[in-house]
Design a protein around this motif. Structure first.
Motif, PDB file in Angstrom:
ATOM      1  N   SER A  27     -19.999  43.061  33.427  1.00  0.00           N
ATOM      2  CA  SER A  27     -19.940  44.165  34.377  1.00  0.00           C
ATOM      3  C   SER A  27     -18.732  44.124  35.293  1.00  0.00           C
ATOM      4  CB  SER A  27     -21.217  44.180  35.240  1.00  0.00           C
ATOM      5  OG  SER A  27     -21.315  42.978  35.970  1.00  0.00           O
ATOM      6  N   THR A  28     -18.018  43.023  35.345  1.00  0.00           N
ATOM      7  CA  THR A  28     -16.933  42.932  36.318  1.00  0.00           C
ATOM      8  C   THR A  28     -15.573  42.600  35.728  1.00  0.00           C
ATOM      9  OG1 THR A  28     -17.480  40.609  36.709  1.00  0.00           O
ATOM     10  CG2 THR A  28     -18.494  42.237  38.167  1.00  0.00           C
ATOM     11  N   LYS A  69     -13.334  51.865  29.472  1.00  0.00           N
ATOM     12  CA  LYS A  69     -14.785  51.698  29.464  1.00  0.00           C
ATOM     13  C   LYS A  69     -15.136  50.234  29.644  1.00  0.00           C
ATOM     14  CE  LYS A  69     -14.754  51.511  24.403  1.00  0.00           C
ATOM     15  NZ  LYS A  69     -15.159  52.192  23.149  1.00  0.00           N
ATOM     16  N   THR A  70     -16.343  50.033  30.103  1.00  0.00           N
ATOM     17  CA  THR A  70     -16.876  48.685  30.247  1.00  0.00           C
ATOM     18  C   THR A  70     -18.331  48.700  29.805  1.00  0.00           C
ATOM     19  OG1 THR A  70     -17.310  46.891  31.809  1.00  0.00           O
ATOM     20  CG2 THR A  70     -17.484  49.120  32.666  1.00  0.00           C
ATOM     21  N   TYR A  71     -18.753  47.654  29.107  1.00  0.00           N
ATOM     22  CA  TYR A  71     -20.138  47.553  28.626  1.00  0.00           C
ATOM     23  C   TYR A  71     -20.945  46.710  29.609  1.00  0.00           C
ATOM     24  CZ  TYR A  71     -18.107  49.246  24.277  1.00  0.00           C
ATOM     25  OH  TYR A  71     -17.440  49.987  23.332  1.00  0.00           O
ATOM     26  N   LYS A  72     -22.081  47.268  30.028  1.00  0.00           N
ATOM     27  CA  LYS A  72     -22.910  46.592  31.030  1.00  0.00           C
ATOM     28  C   LYS A  72     -23.938  45.663  30.404  1.00  0.00           C
ATOM     29  CE  LYS A  72     -20.965  48.632  34.520  1.00  0.00           C
ATOM     30  NZ  LYS A  72     -20.157  47.861  35.480  1.00  0.00           N
ATOM     31  N   ASN A  73     -24.414  46.006  29.223  1.00  0.00           N
ATOM     32  CA  ASN A  73     -25.382  45.154  28.515  1.00  0.00           C
ATOM     33  C   ASN A  73     -25.226  45.380  27.016  1.00  0.00           C
ATOM     34  OD1 ASN A  73     -26.829  47.577  27.955  1.00  0.00           O
ATOM     35  ND2 ASN A  73     -27.898  47.403  29.904  1.00  0.00           N
ATOM     36  N   LYS A  74     -26.250  45.098  26.241  1.00  0.00           N
ATOM     37  CA  LYS A  74     -26.129  45.142  24.782  1.00  0.00           C
ATOM     38  C   LYS A  74     -26.214  46.543  24.176  1.00  0.00           C
ATOM     39  CE  LYS A  74     -27.871  40.437  24.059  1.00  0.00           C
ATOM     40  NZ  LYS A  74     -28.881  39.589  23.387  1.00  0.00           N
ATOM     41  N   PHE A  75     -26.432  47.577  24.991  1.00  0.00           N
ATOM     42  CA  PHE A  75     -26.505  48.923  24.425  1.00  0.00           C
ATOM     43  C   PHE A  75     -25.909  50.004  25.330  1.00  0.00           C
ATOM     44  CE2 PHE A  75     -30.298  48.443  27.000  1.00  0.00           C
ATOM     45  CZ  PHE A  75     -30.418  49.666  27.635  1.00  0.00           C
ATOM     46  N   PHE A  76     -25.519  49.661  26.563  1.00  0.00           N
ATOM     47  CA  PHE A  76     -25.128  50.672  27.542  1.00  0.00           C
ATOM     48  C   PHE A  76     -23.833  50.270  28.242  1.00  0.00           C
ATOM     49  CE2 PHE A  76     -25.170  51.925  32.051  1.00  0.00           C
ATOM     50  CZ  PHE A  76     -25.182  53.304  31.926  1.00  0.00           C
ATOM     51  N   GLY A  77     -23.016  51.299  28.566  1.00  0.00           N
ATOM     52  CA  GLY A  77     -21.801  51.062  29.325  1.00  0.00           C
ATOM     53  C   GLY A  77     -21.394  52.301  30.100  1.00  0.00           C
ATOM     54  N   TYR A 122     -24.137  52.393  22.706  1.00  0.00           N
ATOM     55  CA  TYR A 122     -23.500  51.856  21.508  1.00  0.00           C
ATOM     56  C   TYR A 122     -24.432  50.948  20.724  1.00  0.00           C
ATOM     57  CZ  TYR A 122     -22.848  47.276  23.760  1.00  0.00           C
ATOM     58  OH  TYR A 122     -23.045  46.053  24.357  1.00  0.00           O
ATOM     59  N   ALA A 123     -24.074  50.788  19.457  1.00  0.00           N
ATOM     60  CA  ALA A 123     -24.748  49.839  18.564  1.00  0.00           C
ATOM     61  C   ALA A 123     -23.705  49.366  17.567  1.00  0.00           C
ATOM     62  CB  ALA A 123     -25.912  50.502  17.845  1.00  0.00           C
ATOM     63  N   SER A 124     -23.818  48.106  17.147  1.00  0.00           N
ATOM     64  CA  SER A 124     -22.825  47.568  16.218  1.00  0.00           C
ATOM     65  C   SER A 124     -23.506  46.734  15.139  1.00  0.00           C
ATOM     66  CB  SER A 124     -21.794  46.719  16.967  1.00  0.00           C
ATOM     67  OG  SER A 124     -22.410  45.596  17.567  1.00  0.00           O
ATOM     68  N   ASN A 125     -22.846  46.703  13.981  1.00  0.00           N
ATOM     69  CA  ASN A 125     -23.277  45.781  12.942  1.00  0.00           C
ATOM     70  C   ASN A 125     -22.154  44.770  12.737  1.00  0.00           C
ATOM     71  OD1 ASN A 125     -21.333  47.058  11.360  1.00  0.00           O
ATOM     72  ND2 ASN A 125     -22.828  48.424  10.406  1.00  0.00           N
ATOM     73  N   GLU A 126     -22.048  44.201  11.584  1.00  0.00           N
ATOM     74  CA  GLU A 126     -21.075  43.145  11.372  1.00  0.00           C
ATOM     75  C   GLU A 126     -19.631  43.621  11.483  1.00  0.00           C
ATOM     76  OE1 GLU A 126     -21.876  41.257   7.702  1.00  0.00           O
ATOM     77  OE2 GLU A 126     -23.714  40.275   8.395  1.00  0.00           O
ATOM     78  N   SER A 127     -19.351  44.876  11.133  1.00  0.00           N
ATOM     79  CA  SER A 127     -17.954  45.308  11.121  1.00  0.00           C
ATOM     80  C   SER A 127     -17.678  46.644  11.797  1.00  0.00           C
ATOM     81  CB  SER A 127     -17.452  45.395   9.671  1.00  0.00           C
ATOM     82  OG  SER A 127     -18.241  46.309   8.935  1.00  0.00           O
ATOM     83  N   VAL A 128     -18.720  47.384  12.194  1.00  0.00           N
ATOM     84  CA  VAL A 128     -18.522  48.721  12.750  1.00  0.00           C
ATOM     85  C   VAL A 128     -19.252  48.870  14.080  1.00  0.00           C
ATOM     86  CG1 VAL A 128     -18.718  51.196  12.334  1.00  0.00           C
ATOM     87  CG2 VAL A 128     -18.365  49.646  10.412  1.00  0.00           C
ATOM     88  N   LEU A 129     -18.593  49.544  15.029  1.00  0.00           N
ATOM     89  CA  LEU A 129     -19.202  49.870  16.317  1.00  0.00           C
ATOM     90  C   LEU A 129     -19.424  51.379  16.365  1.00  0.00           C
ATOM     91  CD1 LEU A 129     -19.965  49.129  19.304  1.00  0.00           C
ATOM     92  CD2 LEU A 129     -17.573  49.649  19.863  1.00  0.00           C
ATOM     93  N   PHE A 130     -20.682  51.796  16.598  1.00  0.00           N
ATOM     94  CA  PHE A 130     -21.017  53.209  16.731  1.00  0.00           C
ATOM     95  C   PHE A 130     -21.269  53.512  18.204  1.00  0.00           C
ATOM     96  CE2 PHE A 130     -22.377  51.874  12.522  1.00  0.00           C
ATOM     97  CZ  PHE A 130     -21.830  52.861  11.705  1.00  0.00           C
TER      98      PHE A 130
END
Length: 243
Positions: A27-28, A69-77, A122-130
Motif C-alpha cells: 500500500s505504500t 496504479k498500486t495494488y492494496k491486496n490480492k484482488f484490489f487496487g 485483478y486476477a492472475s494465473n501463471e503468465s497473464v494478469l487480468f
C-alpha cells in the motif's frame, strides 16, 4: 475473421514467451506506471454519420493513456490516469458559403482528455494478469479550430473567418478491461479496451473581417456547444514496476 485469427495468434505468441506473473501489492511502496497508445473510435452523436444526427462529426482517431496504479491486496487496487483522444472531423463540421472568392478551409481536430481516479480489480494465473477498472473524473474538451481564408483573383488574401478551438470542462467515466503479459521482472505488455462516456459544454468564439496584419479580425460572437462524448478505445501499453 482474419483479424480475430491474427489476434489469437499474437496472444498465443506473447503467452508462449511470457514469464510467470507474480503481482506485488504494497500500500505504500510499490507502484506501476503505464504508457500506451491505440485507436479512438467515436460512437453516438459524437461520430460522423452522413445524413444522421451529428454533434461531433468525428472520425476514427488516436488514443493515448498515462496512468499509475498500486495494488492494496490480492484482488484490489487503486488507479490514477489520463486518457486522451484525438479525432479528425468531417468537412461538414462547419460550412460557410461564398461564391465571390476563392476559399481555403482548414479543419482542426477534437482533443479530449479524461482525468480520473478509481478502483482496479485483478486476477492472475501463471503468465497473464487480468484487470477491470473504472476511472471517474473530469474531461477537458478542445473543439476543432476552423479557418476560412478568402483570396481575390490575383491570389491576394483579402478576408479571413475563424472559429477558435473552443474549450470546455465536464464530467465523465471510463470502464476498462485488460490483460497483461510479463516480459521481465519489471516490464509488462498490456492489451486494453475501454469506453469513455462524458458530457461537457464547449465555449468557442468567432472572428472575421478584412485581413489585416496590424488590427486583426473583428470579434463576431461567442457560442456554447453541448458535447456528448462516447469513444471506444483499444490498444497496447507498457507497464513498468516502480519501487
Amino acid at each position: 475473421m482474419k483479424l480475430v485469427l491474427s489476434s489469437i495468434l499474437i496472444l498465443f505468441f506473447i503467452n508462449a514467451f511470457a514469464q510467470p506473473y507474480p503481482v506485488q501489492h504494497d500500500s505504500t511502496h510499490v507502484f506501476y506506471a503505464e504508457a500506451g497508445i491505440g485507436a479512438a473510435i467515436p460512437y453516438g452523436t459524437f461520430k460522423y454519420i452522413h445524413g444522421g444526427e451529428n454533434n461531433g462529426y468525428a472520425f476514427n482517431g488516436v488514443s493515448f493513456i498515462l496512468s499509475a496504479k498500486t495494488y492494496k491486496n490480492k484482488f484490489f487496487g487503486l488507479k490514477y490516469g489520463a486518457v486522451g483522444m484525438i479525432n479528425p472531423v468531417d468537412d461538414s463540421f462547419h460550412t460557410r458559403l461564398n461564391v465571390s472568392y476563392d476559399i481555403t478551409k482548414k479543419m482542426g481536430k477534437w482533443i479530449n482528455v479524461l482525468y480520473g481516479f478509481g478502483p482496479v480489480f485483478y486476477a492472475s494465473n501463471e503468465s497473464v494478469l487480468f484487470e477491470f477498472n473504472i476511472l471517474a473524473g473530469f474531461i477537458s474538451s478542445t473543439r476543432p479550430k476552423v479557418v476560412y481564408r478568402y483570396f481575390d483573383l490575383s491570389g491576394l488574401l483579402t478576408n479571413e473567418y475563424s472559429l477558435t478551438g473552443g474549450y470546455g470542462l465536464g464530467l465523465g467515466f471510463m470502464p476498462e478491461l485488460s490483460m497483461s503479459f510479463k516480459l521481465d521482472e519489471k516490464i509488462s505488455l498490456k492489451i486494453f479496451a475501454n469506453y469513455v462516456f462524458a458530457k461537457a459544454k464547449v465555449n468557442y468564439k468567432i472572428f472575421g473581417g478584412t485581413y489585416d496584419n496590424y488590427t486583426g479580425l473583428d470579434f463576431l460572437g461567442s457560442y456554447v456547444q453541448p458535447l456528448l462524448l462516447q469513444s471506444l478505445n483499444g490498444g497496447v501499453s507498457m507497464v513498468i514496476l516502480l519501487e
